[in-house]
Design a protein around this motif. Sequence first.
Motif, PDB file in Angstrom:
ATOM      1  N   ILE A 115       0.847  -1.195   0.000  1.00 18.62           N
ATOM      2  CA  ILE A 115       0.000   0.000   0.000  1.00 18.62           C
ATOM      3  C   ILE A 115       0.883   1.246   0.000  1.00 18.62           C
ATOM      4  N   ASP A 119      -2.401   6.152   0.514  1.00 20.11           N
ATOM      5  CA  ASP A 119      -3.561   5.270   0.656  1.00 20.11           C
ATOM      6  C   ASP A 119      -3.691   4.738   2.082  1.00 20.11           C
ATOM      7  N   ARG A 165      -4.665  -1.444  -3.191  1.00 22.58           N
ATOM      8  CA  ARG A 165      -5.704  -0.588  -3.764  1.00 22.58           C
ATOM      9  C   ARG A 165      -6.802  -1.422  -4.422  1.00 22.58           C
ATOM     10  N   ASP A 166      -6.403  -2.523  -5.075  1.00 20.35           N
ATOM     11  CA  ASP A 166      -7.364  -3.390  -5.754  1.00 20.35           C
ATOM     12  C   ASP A 166      -6.785  -4.798  -5.824  1.00 20.35           C
TER      13      ASP A 166
END
Length: 194
Positions: A115, A119, A165-166
């Motif tokens: 990360i 974020d 994030r994804d």
Amino acid sequence: MTTHSEEKIVVLVNGIPASGKSTLTRALAEQFGLPVLTLDGLKEPFMASFAPVDRQRNRQLGCAAYQAIWNVVAQAPTRCIYIIDAWFGFQPREVLQQGLQKANVTRVLELWLAITPDDAVTRYQSRLTDRMPGHPGAEYLPELRKLAETAQPMGLGPVLQLDARDPDEAAAFAWLQRQLRVPIAAQPALSASG
């Protein structure tokens, strides 16, 4: 020679606070039907019982919960595979190695949630009102930012890095399925030196 059925495997879901470990852990547990141990799951009942909890007590409870995880794994049969959700970097790497040895773990698999500092701070800040009292508050954000800049996986076995994030759950499922099929003889041995 150790057979596949004699292995004791742990799957570490690792990342700094707010990296999405709990979400990935739930998905993995549901997909594979494996039991889960989480640092917060063991720690938070004690935080509630001993409230109010300051930062020092939170850390003490975290260290105790960390040891409890390895006690539980040590008592499990060798064929039991645990998914363990924790920020493993809050303790020195040697403490993890000692816990794994104490629990007679023969293979470590790690999913690392990478990360960015921005974020991490944004996610942590958005969860401040949802966290149980006793967890660090907004004062922790500068420390978290620095942590996100340097944090690394533990690397005591195969590692799959995911973008926090994804995170690609399908890729995580496929990777873990492949890893669980690899016999122990094909894996690097655990050692005290890493």
